[in-house]
Design a protein around this motif. Structure first.
Motif, PDB file in Angstrom:
ATOM      1  N   ASN A   1      63.679  28.466  39.947  1.00 49.00           N
ATOM      2  CA  ASN A   1      62.420  28.436  40.706  1.00 49.00           C
ATOM      3  C   ASN A   1      61.210  28.077  39.858  1.00 49.00           C
ATOM      4  OD1 ASN A   1      62.682  30.826  39.299  1.00 49.00           O
ATOM      5  ND2 ASN A   1      61.617  32.068  40.819  1.00 49.00           N
ATOM      6  N   GLY A   2      61.435  27.511  38.658  1.00 54.06           N
ATOM      7  CA  GLY A   2      60.294  27.103  37.850  1.00 54.06           C
ATOM      8  C   GLY A   2      60.568  27.135  36.359  1.00 54.06           C
TER       9      GLY A   2
ATOM     10  N   GLY B   1      50.701  31.198  44.613  1.00 53.62           N
ATOM     11  CA  GLY B   1      51.974  30.491  44.478  1.00 53.62           C
ATOM     12  C   GLY B   1      52.166  29.773  43.162  1.00 53.62           C
ATOM     13  N   LEU B   2      51.337  30.082  42.174  1.00 50.76           N
ATOM     14  CA  LEU B   2      51.432  29.401  40.880  1.00 50.76           C
ATOM     15  C   LEU B   2      52.396  30.097  39.929  1.00 50.76           C
ATOM     16  CD1 LEU B   2      47.625  28.694  40.370  1.00 50.76           C
ATOM     17  CD2 LEU B   2      49.379  27.076  41.137  1.00 50.76           C
TER      18      LEU B   2
ATOM     19  N   THR C   1      55.767  28.688  38.636  1.00 45.52           N
ATOM     20  CA  THR C   1      56.429  27.990  39.736  1.00 45.52           C
ATOM     21  C   THR C   1      55.823  26.618  40.022  1.00 45.52           C
ATOM     22  OG1 THR C   1      55.023  29.248  41.242  1.00 45.52           O
ATOM     23  CG2 THR C   1      57.243  30.097  40.834  1.00 45.52           C
ATOM     24  N   LYS C   2      54.557  26.436  39.675  1.00 40.25           N
ATOM     25  CA  LYS C   2      53.886  25.148  39.895  1.00 40.25           C
ATOM     26  C   LYS C   2      53.111  24.794  38.631  1.00 40.25           C
ATOM     27  CE  LYS C   2      53.439  25.699  44.931  1.00 40.25           C
ATOM     28  NZ  LYS C   2      52.490  25.760  46.071  1.00 40.25           N
TER      29      LYS C   2
ATOM     30  N   ASP D   1      52.337  21.896  37.116  1.00 41.13           N
ATOM     31  CA  ASP D   1      51.309  20.854  37.205  1.00 41.13           C
ATOM     32  C   ASP D   1      50.025  21.384  37.842  1.00 41.13           C
ATOM     33  OD1 ASP D   1      52.896  18.939  36.010  1.00 41.13           O
ATOM     34  OD2 ASP D   1      53.708  18.186  37.900  1.00 41.13           O
ATOM     35  N   ASN D   2      50.183  22.160  38.900  1.00 43.80           N
ATOM     36  CA  ASN D   2      49.004  22.720  39.575  1.00 43.80           C
ATOM     37  C   ASN D   2      48.275  23.723  38.687  1.00 43.80           C
ATOM     38  OD1 ASN D   2      49.990  21.220  41.660  1.00 43.80           O
ATOM     39  ND2 ASN D   2      50.180  22.896  43.116  1.00 43.80           N
TER      40      ASN D   2
END
Length: 244
Positions: free
Chosen positions: A170-171, A205-206, A217-218, A220-221
């Motif tokens: 998941n990341g 959600g990061l 999990t994100k 790039d963001n």
């Protein structure tokens, strides 16, 4: 091959050194085991040795005038630390503590100095290492002056991804396990503030946050939020020999 020699050969700073030179280092060095949370050296200790971390993990720290701990760096297996001993040979300014059970090869400062006189690669490598650690500390100091707590925390997480990131389903999981207090000690904040900020990043959600576990999990963001590109993941380290 002895266990101590294996650790020396797999230190990047020594990888171009001849077998004869490595044998001399092995003969002059000694190995020592340290329990979790035990000190490796303290401020004002004589800097007679340079240390090679064979296994475990070390944190380098500084105590502020009001008694708070500021974490300067984390040391991983295969890395040298205490290298400023070869610059001035004076007393230590920071202190080193084992984050977990660790094995260390202690190399006399005089041995390193003799090698540096005849091995330009070693001299250049140690100089680069000192410069890299200095830049990281300077960057954190600039962050303390100009960035918010959230921005400082995100920059730290990205730095940890670059050093300790591991792909999972998941990341990207951080393989280094740090408490909220330890994260706060790096960025110059409080445990309560770090806990709140990690919760916010998780709600966005990061991240996914567990007990001493962070999964980005994100990526790039997360990086875009502080106007950075996503960092690369570290290369796998050599597998250490089985302990007898």
């Amino acid at each position: 091959m002895s266990e101590k020699l294996w650790y020396l050969k797999n230190c990047q700073l020594f990888d171009r050194m001849s077998s004869e030179s490595l044998a001399k280092v092995e003969l002059a060095s000694r190995m020592h085991n340290f329990a979790k949370k035990s000190p490796i050296y303290l401020p004002a200790d004589a800097s007679n040795d340079v240390f090679l971390l064979a296994s475990g993990r070390i944190k380098l720290c500084h105590l502020t005038p009001d008694g708070k701990q500021s974490i300067l760096a984390f040391i991983e297996p295969g890395e040298l630390f205490g290298e400023l001993a070869v610059v001035d040979g004076g007393s230590r300014e920071e202190y080193a503590e084992a984050l977990e059970k660790s094995t260390i090869v202690l190399i006399p400062r005089t041995t390193i100095e003799q090698l540096m006189e005849t091995h330009a690669d070693l001299t250049l490598g140690i100089t680069k290492m000192i410069g890299l650690r200095r830049r990281r500390i300077e960057r954190r100091l600039k962050n303390l002056l100009f960035l918010s707590n959230r921005e400082r925390l995100v920059h730290l997480i990205l730095e940890l991804v670059e050093q300790y990131g591991r792909p999972v389903e998941n990341g990207i999981e951080l393989t280094i396990k740090l408490s909220h207090q330890e994260l706060a000690n790096v960025i110059g904040s409080t445990r309560e503030t770090v806990t709140v900020l990690l919760g916010e990043l998780q709600l966005e959600g990061l991240l996914k946050v567990g007990r001493r576990r962070i999964v980005v999990t994100k990526l790039d963001n997360l990086a875009a939020g502080v106007h950075r590109s996503a960092p690369d993941l570290p290369q796998p380290r050599p597998t250490a020999p089985a302990r007898r």
